[in-house]
Design an enzyme around this catalytic site. Structure first.
Site, short mmCIF file in Angstrom:
data_model
loop_
_atom_site.label_atom_id
_atom_site.label_comp_id
_atom_site.label_asym_id
_atom_site.label_seq_id
_atom_site.Cartn_x
_atom_site.Cartn_y
_atom_site.Cartn_z
N THR A 96 0.83 -1.21 0.00
CA THR A 96 0.00 0.00 0.00
C THR A 96 0.86 1.26 0.00
O THR A 96 0.40 2.32 -0.41
CB THR A 96 -0.88 0.04 1.26
OG1 THR A 96 -0.07 -0.33 2.37
CG2 THR A 96 -2.05 -0.91 1.16
N SER B 294 13.53 -6.09 9.66
CA SER B 294 14.24 -4.82 9.55
C SER B 294 15.29 -4.58 10.64
O SER B 294 15.24 -3.60 11.38
CB SER B 294 13.24 -3.66 9.50
OG SER B 294 13.74 -2.70 8.64
N ASP C 31 9.87 1.26 7.75
CA ASP C 31 10.69 0.54 8.72
C ASP C 31 11.33 1.50 9.72
O ASP C 31 11.29 1.27 10.93
CB ASP C 31 11.81 -0.24 8.01
CG ASP C 31 11.26 -1.31 7.09
OD1 ASP C 31 10.02 -1.47 7.05
OD2 ASP C 31 12.06 -1.98 6.42
P1 ADP Z 1 16.83 -6.68 7.35
O1 ADP Z 1 15.64 -7.13 6.56
O2 ADP Z 1 17.00 -7.48 8.58
O3 ADP Z 1 16.83 -5.20 7.58
P2 ADP Z 1 19.08 -5.98 5.73
O4 ADP Z 1 19.84 -6.74 4.73
O5 ADP Z 1 18.39 -4.73 5.31
O6 ADP Z 1 18.07 -7.02 6.42
O7 ADP Z 1 20.03 -5.55 6.92
C1 ADP Z 1 20.91 -6.47 7.50
C2 ADP Z 1 22.27 -5.82 7.71
O8 ADP Z 1 22.19 -4.90 8.82
C3 ADP Z 1 23.31 -6.81 8.11
O9 ADP Z 1 23.93 -7.39 6.97
C4 ADP Z 1 24.30 -5.94 8.88
O10 ADP Z 1 25.14 -5.21 8.01
C5 ADP Z 1 23.38 -4.96 9.58
N1 ADP Z 1 23.02 -5.47 10.93
C6 ADP Z 1 21.78 -5.79 11.39
N2 ADP Z 1 21.83 -6.25 12.66
C7 ADP Z 1 23.13 -6.22 13.03
C8 ADP Z 1 23.84 -6.59 14.21
N3 ADP Z 1 23.21 -7.11 15.27
N4 ADP Z 1 25.18 -6.41 14.21
C9 ADP Z 1 25.83 -5.92 13.14
N5 ADP Z 1 25.21 -5.56 12.00
C10 ADP Z 1 23.89 -5.71 11.92
MG MG Z 2 16.74 -3.77 6.00
#
Ligand code: ADP
Ligand code: MG
Length: 381
Positions: free
Chosen positions: A33, A122, A168
């Site tokens: 949406t 996210s 998000d």
């Molecule tokens: P999501 O759908 O979970 O947002 P993304 O690919 O957009 O997936 O984001 C994931 C990225 O965010 C990871 O590859 C990393 O770079 C960063 N990230 C998320 N959580 C952590 C964490 N706990 N420690 C370090 N980096 C993190």
């Molecule tokens: Mg993400």
């Protein structure tokens, strides 16, 4: 998590800092949406990122990720973009704050999180909003929460190559325990609604599949929506986005547009109404209606918008068969999770059965994430 962070922080930096946190998010209803100018209905969850941070009196950021077990140091100038993708989120937040006239003094940080990565909850928004919020506080910049969300969104756009919407980061910045937030994606007006499903639990079942169609199919869906909106606009010039259209107005152009565009538009117009219906139901504490709307959304996403897949339809059908109150695919589709509203007494049976049947059918186990609607970006005491 706090103890582990504090121990590492003190080992690395021999000082103490302040603690900040933010959260991942779910979207209860309102899917596809956003780019149609309609509503989304997210909330922050009890899985997030926590960081200890202290200004270090330099112009450098020194960051340690406990989960990646990796230390990165970078300067705050444009040319200092780090190589590690997790550090780019922090760097981007610094840069976007500076772009908006905020001050960013160098700092030390250790952080960790428990949002599963890339599962549709996210984790990246949780990371961005933790640092956007903390930097704003530590430098007394006085940037408002909406702008903090946009700092996160621009970080994704400009430093991480993800052209995401605002939902998000918005949910992660504005999230409140026991509340979901209805965001109007056209006007950016928002409103909190109570979400305290006593006797029910929210559980995500992650199919752990990602079908490759996603991005080309996404562009096609957007095009269909624009086509339908353009046709309706000829009769009703006030229709800026498809979400402005009434169902009857879509029927008026049924013969003029391809059947496929009609079905896509039928889903979107229905979904905008369902968000409103769910909000009404929540104000009455009527979680059975909420659940029924979730099933209708799944039906629409599967049969009209056609962004589901075999694995997700399987999980949805199983939920229906077991009398789970509500279930639908969450996120863009073609994989990822279903979000389920399930009575507490049915919870264990549902989860066990989902794991068993899904594994029998698809050869790998789904992952289960329990979520509770919780606070978003904040300073911890
Ligand atoms: P999501 O759908 O979970 O947002 P993304 O690919 O957009 O997936 O984001 C994931 C990225 O965010 C990871 O590859 C990393 O770079 C960063 N990230 C998320 N959580 C952590 C964490 N706990 N420690 C370090 N980096 C993190
Ligand atoms: Mg993400």
């Amino acid at each position: 998590m706090k103890t582990r962070i504090a121990e590492k922080f003190s080992t690395l930096f021999a000082t103490e800092g302040e603690f900040f946190a933010s959260a991942g998010r779910i979207n209860l209803i309102g899917e596809h949406t956003d780019y149609n100018g309609g509503y989304v209905f997210p909330g922050a969850i009890d899985k997030g990122i926590m960081a200890e941070i202290a200004l270090n009196g330099t112009d450098k950021v020194r960051a340690f990720s406990l989960d990646m077990d990796e230390y990165v140091e970078f300067g705050l100038n444009e040319e200092d973009k780090p190589h590690q993708s997790w550090a780019c989120y922090i760097f981007g937040v610094c840069r976007e704050t500076i772009k908006r006239g905020g001050k960013v003094a160098g700092f030390n940080t250790v952080f960790a999180g428990d949002v599963p990565l890339g599962a549709g909850l996210s984790s990246s928004a949780a990371l961005e909003s933790t640092f956007a919020y903390a930097i704003n506080e530590l430098n007394a910049n006085g940037i408002d929460k909406f702008e903090l969300a946009k700092i996160g969104q621009s970080t994704e756009h400009n430093y991480c190559g993800v052209k995401c919407g605002i939902m998000d980061q918005f949910a992660s910045c504005f999230g409140k325990e026991g509340s979901l937030i209805r965001l109007n994606c056209k006007t950016l007006e928002y409103k909190y609604f109570p979400f305290n499903p006593e006797g029910y639990r929210l559980v995500l079942v992650d199919s752990c599949v990602k079908h490759e169609l996603a991005s080309s199919a996404y562009n096609k869906r957007r095009q269909s929506c624009e086509n339908a909106a353009a046709a309706i606009r000829k009769n009703h010039p006030e229709v800026e986005f498809l979400s402005d259209a009434k169902r009857l107005w879509l029927d008026e152009v049924r013969e003029e547009i391809p059947q496929e565009d009609f079905l896509r538009a039928e889903y979107v117009i229905g979904e905008v109404q369902r968000v409103l219906d769910v909000c009404d139901a929540l104000e009455r504490g009527d979680y059975e209606t909420v659940g029924e709307m979730m099933y209708q959304t799944h039906f629409g996403l599967s049969k009209l918008y056609e962004v589901s897949c075999e694995e997700l339809d399987f999980l949805n059908k199983l939920a229906r068969k077991m009398d789970v109150t509500g279930s639908r695919v969450m996120g863009g589709g073609f994989g990822g999770c279903t979000i389920n509203l399930v009575k507490a007494e049915l919870y264990q049976d549902f989860v066990d059965t989902a794991i068993q049947k899904f594994t029998e059918r698809f050869g790998h186990a789904p992952k289960i994430y329990d979520v509770v609607i919780s606070d978003g970006a904040r300073k911890l005491q």
